[in-house]
Design a protein around this motif. Structure first.
Motif, PDB file in Angstrom:
ATOM      1  N   HIS A 115       7.207  14.025   0.882  1.00 13.37           N
ATOM      2  CA  HIS A 115       6.440  12.785   0.933  1.00 13.37           C
ATOM      3  C   HIS A 115       7.233  11.638   0.297  1.00 13.37           C
ATOM      4  N   VAL A 116       7.884  11.931  -0.820  1.00  7.79           N
ATOM      5  CA  VAL A 116       8.704  10.906  -1.477  1.00  7.79           C
ATOM      6  C   VAL A 116       9.815  10.452  -0.536  1.00  7.79           C
ATOM      7  N   LYS A 117      10.506  11.405   0.074  1.00 10.23           N
ATOM      8  CA  LYS A 117      11.603  11.061   0.985  1.00 10.23           C
ATOM      9  C   LYS A 117      11.094  10.241   2.169  1.00 10.23           C
ATOM     10  N   PHE A 118       9.974  10.662   2.733  1.00 15.41           N
ATOM     11  CA  PHE A 118       9.427   9.973   3.901  1.00 15.41           C
ATOM     12  C   PHE A 118       9.048   8.532   3.576  1.00 15.41           C
ATOM     13  N   LEU A 119       8.310   8.328   2.496  1.00 16.92           N
ATOM     14  CA  LEU A 119       7.875   6.984   2.140  1.00 16.92           C
ATOM     15  C   LEU A 119       9.049   6.090   1.781  1.00 16.92           C
ATOM     16  N   ARG A 120      10.041   6.659   1.091  1.00 14.83           N
ATOM     17  CA  ARG A 120      11.217   5.866   0.737  1.00 14.83           C
ATOM     18  C   ARG A 120      11.986   5.456   1.994  1.00 14.83           C
ATOM     19  N   THR A 121      12.067   6.342   2.976  1.00 19.53           N
ATOM     20  CA  THR A 121      12.739   6.009   4.228  1.00 19.53           C
ATOM     21  C   THR A 121      11.971   4.934   4.982  1.00 19.53           C
ATOM     22  N   ALA A 122      10.653   5.084   5.040  1.00 13.97           N
ATOM     23  CA  ALA A 122       9.819   4.111   5.749  1.00 13.97           C
ATOM     24  C   ALA A 122       9.907   2.731   5.110  1.00 13.97           C
ATOM     25  N   LEU A 123       9.960   2.689   3.797  1.00 13.77           N
ATOM     26  CA  LEU A 123       9.987   1.414   3.079  1.00 13.77           C
ATOM     27  C   LEU A 123      11.384   0.819   2.983  1.00 13.77           C
ATOM     28  N   GLY A 124      12.407   1.647   3.073  1.00  9.48           N
ATOM     29  CA  GLY A 124      13.770   1.150   2.975  1.00  9.48           C
ATOM     30  C   GLY A 124      14.031   0.473   1.646  1.00  9.48           C
ATOM     31  N   LYS A 125      14.651  -0.710   1.706  1.00 10.84           N
ATOM     32  CA  LYS A 125      14.989  -1.429   0.476  1.00 10.84           C
ATOM     33  C   LYS A 125      13.760  -1.996  -0.236  1.00 10.84           C
ATOM     34  N   ALA A 126      12.621  -1.918   0.403  1.00 10.94           N
ATOM     35  CA  ALA A 126      11.390  -2.383  -0.246  1.00 10.94           C
ATOM     36  C   ALA A 126      10.792  -1.315  -1.149  1.00 10.94           C
ATOM     37  N   LYS A 148       4.181   2.930 -18.738  1.00 14.70           N
ATOM     38  CA  LYS A 148       4.615   1.543 -18.520  1.00 14.70           C
ATOM     39  C   LYS A 148       4.050   0.983 -17.215  1.00 14.70           C
ATOM     40  N   GLY A 149       3.076   1.653 -16.650  1.00 13.78           N
ATOM     41  CA  GLY A 149       2.471   1.207 -15.408  1.00 13.78           C
ATOM     42  C   GLY A 149       3.224   1.690 -14.192  1.00 13.78           C
ATOM     43  N   VAL A 150       2.708   1.360 -13.019  1.00 11.71           N
ATOM     44  CA  VAL A 150       3.370   1.707 -11.763  1.00 11.71           C
ATOM     45  C   VAL A 150       4.133   0.491 -11.248  1.00 11.71           C
ATOM     46  N   ASN A 151       5.058   0.715 -10.356  1.00 13.26           N
ATOM     47  CA  ASN A 151       5.832  -0.370  -9.758  1.00 13.26           C
ATOM     48  C   ASN A 151       5.163  -0.854  -8.476  1.00 13.26           C
ATOM     49  N   GLY A 152       5.337  -2.142  -8.188  1.00 13.03           N
ATOM     50  CA  GLY A 152       4.758  -2.710  -6.979  1.00 13.03           C
ATOM     51  C   GLY A 152       3.617  -3.663  -7.268  1.00 13.03           C
ATOM     52  N   ASP A 153       3.089  -4.268  -6.218  1.00 14.53           N
ATOM     53  CA  ASP A 153       2.044  -5.285  -6.357  1.00 14.53           C
ATOM     54  C   ASP A 153       0.702  -4.694  -6.765  1.00 14.53           C
ATOM     55  N   ILE A 154       0.412  -3.465  -6.362  1.00 12.55           N
ATOM     56  CA  ILE A 154      -0.867  -2.829  -6.715  1.00 12.55           C
ATOM     57  C   ILE A 154      -0.637  -2.032  -7.984  1.00 12.55           C
ATOM     58  N   ASN A 155      -1.071  -2.555  -9.116  1.00 11.07           N
ATOM     59  CA  ASN A 155      -0.729  -1.926 -10.395  1.00 11.07           C
ATOM     60  C   ASN A 155      -1.795  -2.017 -11.464  1.00 11.07           C
ATOM     61  N   ARG A 156      -2.977  -2.561 -11.135  1.00 10.81           N
ATOM     62  CA  ARG A 156      -4.013  -2.751 -12.151  1.00 10.81           C
ATOM     63  C   ARG A 156      -5.211  -1.855 -11.868  1.00 10.81           C
ATOM     64  N   SER A 157      -5.690  -1.192 -12.907  1.00 12.44           N
ATOM     65  CA  SER A 157      -6.902  -0.366 -12.776  1.00 12.44           C
ATOM     66  C   SER A 157      -8.143  -1.252 -12.752  1.00 12.44           C
ATOM     67  N   ALA A 158      -9.246  -0.683 -12.359  1.00 10.68           N
ATOM     68  CA  ALA A 158     -10.507  -1.445 -12.240  1.00 10.68           C
ATOM     69  C   ALA A 158     -11.218  -1.557 -13.586  1.00 10.68           C
ATOM     70  N   ALA A 159     -12.010  -2.584 -13.739  1.00  5.07           N
ATOM     71  CA  ALA A 159     -12.820  -2.771 -14.952  1.00  5.07           C
ATOM     72  C   ALA A 159     -14.172  -2.088 -14.732  1.00  5.07           C
ATOM     73  N   ILE A 202       0.835  -1.206   0.000  1.00  9.12           N
ATOM     74  CA  ILE A 202       0.000   0.000   0.000  1.00  9.12           C
ATOM     75  C   ILE A 202       0.867   1.254   0.000  1.00  9.12           C
ATOM     76  N   LEU A 203       1.909   1.250   0.836  1.00  6.72           N
ATOM     77  CA  LEU A 203       2.798   2.413   0.878  1.00  6.72           C
ATOM     78  C   LEU A 203       3.535   2.590  -0.447  1.00  6.72           C
ATOM     79  N   ASN A 204       3.895   1.492  -1.095  1.00  6.14           N
ATOM     80  CA  ASN A 204       4.544   1.607  -2.398  1.00  6.14           C
ATOM     81  C   ASN A 204       3.586   2.142  -3.456  1.00  6.14           C
ATOM     82  N   PHE A 205       2.323   1.756  -3.359  1.00  4.47           N
ATOM     83  CA  PHE A 205       1.322   2.316  -4.270  1.00  4.47           C
ATOM     84  C   PHE A 205       1.265   3.830  -4.083  1.00  4.47           C
TER      85      PHE A 205
END
Length: 316
Positions: free
Chosen positions: A132-143, A303-314, A66-69
Motif C-alpha cells: 500500500h505504501v509503494k502504491f500510494l507513493r507511486t500514484a502521488l509521485g513527487k507530491a 510530531k503530527g502527520v504530513n500533508g494538508d489533512i493533519n488536525r484532529s476533531a474537537a 486525501i491520498l497523502n492522508f
C-alpha cells in the motif's frame, strides 16, 4: 464509459501541482492522453483550478491531499507489521518525500510460536501494508509526503491505559507476545477501514476512488482476520475495552463495536442495514493522536502527520 476529456479533466483536478499531474497520469496507466497531460500540466487555467480545490476554499481537500492522508496511515501500519514479523521497518527509499521525515520509536520482532497461524497472518498483512505504501507513493509521485515521526512504544502504553487494560505505572508492549500483538493490531485495523470509507465520498477522481475502494477491501479483510482471531482466543473483554476507548475519542456517537461476547459473535461491525460505518479524517486523527480535542500531533504521531489533512476533531 468515461470519455478521455472527462478523465483528463478529473486527473488534472486531482493533482496537487502541475508536476504531480503528469505523474498521476502515468501512475493511472491511461493510454492515449500523454500529450494532453503535458498540455494540461502547463495550463495556467488548470493551475488556478488546483489552487481553488486545494482544500482552503471550502470545497474540500484535493484528491492528492486525501491520498497523502491515507499514506500517513499506511506508514504507521506498515511499520507496525513489518517490525512485528521481521524486526525491521520500511526501507529508507520508501520513507522520503514532502514534509518533515521522522524516525520510528519502538517495535521488535514478535516471538511467535513455532508454526503459528498468527505469524502467517501477520506476514501476509505486513506485505500488504508495504505494498500500500509503494502504491500510494507511486500514484502521488513527487507530491508524496515523507514518513512522519512514529511512536510504537509510549503510544501503545497510553492507549492500553485509556482502555483500562493496564494500570498507572505499567506498560503495554504489543511486540511481547502473540496476544499483545493481536490487541495492538486491533487498535489500528478497524480505524483503517472506517478511514477509507469516510474518505471515499471526498474523492473526485474515479480512478483513485476505485484504488481507495480496493485498499478499503484489503483493510476490511485484515480487520476481519484480527477480529476473528481475537474471538477464537476468547479475548472479547479486552477487545471491547479497546473499542470503548476508541469511541471515547472520536465523538459523542456510539459507533465503534467490539467483537461480541462468548455467546454471540460480532466479527463484522455494521449498522442496522449491514453497512460499515465511517470516520472523518479528524475522527481518525483523534484516535491516532489519542485525544478527543483538536490537535495537530500526539499519540502514534508525536510530531503530527504530513500533508494538508493533519488536525484532529474537537470532540470535547
Amino acid at each position: 464509459m468515461f470519455d478521455q476529456k472527462f478523465i483528463t479533466d478529473a486527473m488534472s483536478r486531482s493533482a496537487e501541482d502541475p508536476m504531480d499531474r503528469r505523474i498521476l497520469f502515468r501512475a493511472a496507466g491511461i493510454a492515449g492522453i500523454g500529450g494532453a497531460a503535458a498540455l494540461i500540466a502547463s495550463s495556467p487555467a488548470y493551475a488556478s483550478k488546483d489552487s481553488e480545490d486545494s482544500g482552503n476554499s471550502g470545497k474540500g481537500p484535493s484528491d492528492g491531499a486525501i491520498l497523502n492522508f491515507a499514506l500517513n496511515l499506511e506508514y504507521l501500519e506498515a511499520e507496525f507489521y513489518l517490525r512485528a514479523v521481521t524486526g525491521r521497518g520500511l526501507s529508507d527509499g520508501l520513507t522520503d518525500g514532502k514534509g518533515r521525515k521522522g524516525g520510528v520509536t519502538g517495535g521488535a520482532k514478535v516471538p511467535f510460536k513455532a508454526g503459528s497461524l498468527i505469524e502467517k497472518y501477520a506476514k501476509e498483512i505486513a506485505a500488504d501494508e508495504e505494498s500500500h505504501v509503494k502504491f500510494l507513493r507511486t500514484a502521488l509521485g513527487k507530491a508524496a509526503v515523507s514518513r512522519p515521526q512514529i511512536d510504537l512504544e509510549a503510544s501503545f502504553t497510553a492507549a492500553a491505559m485509556a482502555a483500562g487494560l493496564i494500570n498507572a505505572g505499567q506498560t503495554f508492549n504489543p511486540f511481547t507476545d502473540e496476544t499483545s500483538f493481536l490487541l495492538g493490531a486491533f487498535i489500528f485495523e478497524d480505524v483503517g477501514v472506517t478511514a477509507y470509507k469516510g474518505a471515499a465520498p471526498l474523492i473526485d477522481n474515479k480512478t483513485y476512488l476505485e484504488a481507495a475502494a480496493g485498499i478499503l477491501a484489503v483493510e476490511a479483510y485484515h480487520a476481519g482476520i484480527i477480529r476473528t482471531t481475537l474471538y477464537a482466543l476468547d479475548l472479547q473483554m479486552p477487545a471491547q475495552a479497546i473499542s470503548d476507548a476508541r469511541d471515547s475519542l472520536d465523538g459523542s456517537t456510539d459507533l465503534d463495536q467490539g467483537i461480541g461476547t462468548k455467546a454471540t459473535a460480532n466479527l463484522v461491525p455494521t449498522d442496522a442495514n449491514g453497512v460499515a460505518f465511517s470516520r472523518s479524517p479528524g475522527q481518525v486523527l483523534n484516535i491516532a493522536y489519542l485525544t478527543s480535542k483538536a490537535a495537530k500531533e500526539g499519540g502514534f504521531f508525536p510530531k503530527g502527520v504530513n500533508g494538508d489533512i493533519n488536525r484532529s476533531a474537537a470532540n470535547s
